[in-house]
Motif scaffolding. Structure first.
Motif, PDB file in Angstrom:
ATOM      1  N   LYS A 353      10.884  56.642  39.781  1.00 11.91           N
ATOM      2  CA  LYS A 353      11.756  57.607  40.147  1.00 11.91           C
ATOM      3  C   LYS A 353      12.903  56.794  40.705  1.00 11.91           C
ATOM      4  O   LYS A 353      14.219  57.280  40.225  1.00 11.91           O
ATOM      5  N   SER A 354      12.673  56.074  41.450  1.00 12.37           N
ATOM      6  CA  SER A 354      14.135  55.352  41.902  1.00 12.37           C
ATOM      7  C   SER A 354      14.650  54.524  41.160  1.00 12.37           C
ATOM      8  O   SER A 354      15.675  54.324  40.937  1.00 12.37           O
ATOM      9  N   PHE A 355      13.902  53.954  40.141  1.00 10.46           N
ATOM     10  CA  PHE A 355      14.546  52.893  39.353  1.00 10.46           C
ATOM     11  C   PHE A 355      15.273  53.739  38.211  1.00 10.46           C
ATOM     12  O   PHE A 355      16.291  53.268  37.467  1.00 10.46           O
ATOM     13  N   LYS A 356      14.954  55.087  38.079  1.00 10.55           N
ATOM     14  CA  LYS A 356      15.815  55.832  37.257  1.00 10.55           C
ATOM     15  C   LYS A 356      17.147  56.290  37.949  1.00 10.55           C
ATOM     16  O   LYS A 356      18.167  56.594  37.267  1.00 10.55           O
ATOM     17  N   MET A 357      17.174  56.281  39.177  1.00 12.56           N
ATOM     18  CA  MET A 357      18.287  56.614  39.821  1.00 12.56           C
ATOM     19  C   MET A 357      19.152  55.445  40.224  1.00 12.56           C
ATOM     20  O   MET A 357      20.295  55.276  40.550  1.00 12.56           O
ATOM     21  N   LEU A 358      18.332  54.153  40.241  1.00  8.76           N
ATOM     22  CA  LEU A 358      19.291  52.766  40.270  1.00  8.76           C
ATOM     23  C   LEU A 358      19.496  52.031  39.180  1.00  8.76           C
ATOM     24  O   LEU A 358      18.499  51.253  38.822  1.00  8.76           O
ATOM     25  N   LYS A 359      20.516  51.833  38.633  1.00  4.89           N
ATOM     26  CA  LYS A 359      20.772  51.012  37.426  1.00  4.89           C
ATOM     27  C   LYS A 359      21.691  50.093  37.710  1.00  4.89           C
ATOM     28  O   LYS A 359      22.781  50.352  37.967  1.00  4.89           O
ATOM     29  N   PHE A 360      21.378  48.745  37.525  1.00  3.71           N
ATOM     30  CA  PHE A 360      22.156  47.758  37.551  1.00  3.71           C
ATOM     31  C   PHE A 360      22.124  46.897  36.247  1.00  3.71           C
ATOM     32  O   PHE A 360      21.064  46.155  36.072  1.00  3.71           O
TER      33      PHE A 360
END
Length: 428
Positions: A353-360
Motif C-alpha cells: 500500500k505504501s509503495f503505491k503511494m510513494l514513487k521515486f
C-alpha cells in the motif's frame, strides 16, 4: 520493516533512450530562468511608491505599470471582484503595518507579467530582508479534507475574510504568471507565520506558472488543499520549506526548482518538499481525499561551495519529507547536496500500500549523505534495495555542482541550473 521482506514486487526493466536520461531536473531548449528572475533581489532597484492600497477592493480594479503601489496593512479583494495587475507593475508590502494581499474566495487575481517585464511584489524597506511583509494569500472553493469542508487561514487576518474550501475542484482564482515575490513571510506573535505565497482551496483552472519566491522568512509556497497545477516555480533560499502541501492537496509540480544553502537548511527542518495530509489528525476528514502530489522534473539543490564541511558539521538536512497518509511521486528529478535526500515518516509501513503511494523514479541523487530513509532509522537497506531496482532508473553520483550543472555560480545574475551529462544539456 518486517512486512517489507514478505513483499515481492516484480517489474519489467525498461531501457530508456539516451535523450530521456538527460531530462532530469528542470529542462528546456533555452534557460527559462533568464530575463524574469532576480537572484540578487536586495540589490534590485524599483520605483518609489506613488499609490497606496488599503482596506477592501470590492470592485474590478487594475494596477498599472506607471505607478508603484504600497500594500498598507492587509488588503482584501472581496465581493467577487477581479484585481488585474499590468505587466511590469511593482507592489511593495509595508513593513510597519504588515502589508499583505488577500484574494478572498470568489474573487480573482489576474497578475499576468511578461518574461521581459515581470510583476514584482517586494518590501518597502530601504534595506530589504526576509520577513519584511506578509505575502500573498489566494483563497478558493476547491475541496480540502478538514471537517466541514472549509477553514480559515490562521494568519493575523480577519477570519471572516479568509474562509476557503468548497466542492469545485476546477474553480478559477485567476492567473499568476511571471511574478516575483520577495522578502515576505513576516512572523506575527500568537499567529501562524506568513508565507510568501499561500494557496488555499484553489482549483485547477487557476493558472500558476513562472512564479519566483525569494528569501521568504517562512515557506515559499504553501498549498492547503485544492487542486493545483504549478509549472516553472522557483524558490530561492526560503527559511521555511520551499514547497509544502497539506489538507488533501491534489497537486502537480512541474519543471520547478528549490534553491537552498546549508545555512538555510538548519535544525528547523526546512525542506525542499514537505507533504502531509493534515496538520492535526483530529481535524482531518478521512472520507475525503488525502494529499497527493506528483513532482516531475524538479531540481532540489544545496548551492554551498563547502558541502563536505557543511555535511560534517550537521548543517545539512533532508530535501524531502513525507508524512504518513500522504502520497508523493517524484519523477525525472535531481536532488543534490542533502543529508539524506528523502525521509519517510516513521509511522509509514513499508508494504504494498505504501509503495503505491510513494514513487521515486528516474531521480538523480547527487552528493547526498544517503538517499531514502525512514525517520529515526539509520538502516535503509530495504529501501535502497527496492528503489535501487533498475526498473526505477535512479542514478547515484558524487559530482561537484559546477561539474553537474551548466552554470549555477554565474556572476552576471543569470545562473543556469539545467544539468549536463556528457556535455549534453537536459533539454526536451
Amino acid at each position: 520493516m518486517k512486512n517489507f521482506t514478505q513483499f515481492k514486487w516484480f517489474v519489467l526493466f525498461v531501457v530508456f533512450s539516451a535523450s530521456a536520461q538527460q531530462e532530469k531536473g528542470i529542462f528546456g531548449s533555452n534557460n527559462w530562468l533568464n530575463n524574469w528572475t532576480e537572484f540578487k533581489p536586495s540589490k534590485a532597484e524599483y520605483n518609489e511608491t506613488t499609490q497606496i492600497l488599503y482596506g477592501k477592493i470590492d470592485r474590478n480594479t487594475t494596477l498599472y505599470k506607471k505607478d508603484a503601489y504600497l500594500l498598507q496593512g492587509p488588503v482584501y479583494v472581496v465581493n467577487n471582484a477581479v484585481l488585474t495587475i499590468e505587466a511590469g507593475t511593482v507592489i511593495r508590502g509595508d513593513f510597519d503595518t504588515n502589508g499583505t494581499l488577500v484574494i478572498t474566495k470568489g474573487s480573482k487575481i489576474m497578475a499576468e507579467g511578461k518574461e521581459t517585464d515581470p510583476i514584482v511584489f517586494t518590501s518597502n524597506k530601504a534595506s530589504r530582508k526576509a520577513g519584511d511583509w506578509g505575502g500573498i494569500v489566494i483563497l478558493g472553493d476547491a475541496p480540502i479534507n478538514k471537517f466541514g469542508g472549509n477553514s480559515t487561514v490562521n494568519f493575523d487576518l480577519d477570519p471572516t475574510q479568509t474562509i476557503y474550501g468548497g466542492s469545485n475542484a476546477q474553480s478559477d482564482s485567476g492567473i499568476l504568471r511571471f511574478v516575483r515575490i520577495e522578502f515576505a513571510g513576516k512572523k506575527v506573535k500568537g499567529y501562524k507565520d506568513f508565507n510568501a505565497l499561500s494557496i488555499a482551496g484553489v482549483g485547477s483552472k487557476t493558472v500558476i506558472d513562472n512564479v519566483m519566491c525569494s528569501f521568504s522568512a517562512k515557506d515559499a509556497f504553501e498549498i492547503l488543499g485544492g487542486n493545483t497545477i504549478m509549472n516553472k516555480m522557483v524558490s530561492l533560499r526560503a527559511n521555511g520549506s520551499d514547497f509544502k502541501f497539506t489538507q488533501g492537496a491534489q497537486s502537480k509540480l512541474d519543471n520547478s526548482i528549490a534553491i537552498r544553502h546549508s545555512y538555510f537548511s538548519t535544525s528547523s527542518r526546512s525542506r525542499c518538499i514537505e507533504v502531509a495530509s493534515y496538520e492535526k489528525k483530529e481535524e482531518a476528514d478521512f472520507s475525503k481525499a488525502l494529499t497527493s502530489v506528483v513532482a516531475t522534473n524538479v531540481t532540489m539543490i544545496n548551492t554551498s561551495e563547502q558541502l563536505s564541511a557543511d555535511l560534517a558539521s550537521g548543517l545539512v538536512k533532508e530535501a524531502v519529507f513525507v508524512n504518513i497518509n500522504a502520497s508523493l511521486a517524484i519523477k525525472k528529478s535531481v536532488i543534490s547536496g542533502f543529508n539524506p535526500a528523502i525521509i519517510l515518516d516513521d509511522e509509514i509501513s513499508l508494504d504494498e500500500k505504501s509503495f503505491k503511494m510513494l514513487k521515486f523514479e528516474e531521480i538523480f541523487f547527487n552528493n547526498c549523505k544517503g538517499n531514502i530513509f525512514v525517520e529515526n532509522s539509520t538502516n535503509n537497506e530495504d529501501l535502497e534495495d527496492y528503489y535501487g531496482n533498475l526498473a526505477f532508473f535512479n542514478v547515484h553520483e558524487n559530482q561537484q555542482n559546477d561539474n553537474m550543472f551548466i552554470d549555477i555560480y554565474n556572476k552576471s545574475n543569470n545562473p543556469d541550473f539545467r544539468i549536463k551529462l556528457g556535455h549534453i544539456t537536459a533539454s526536451k
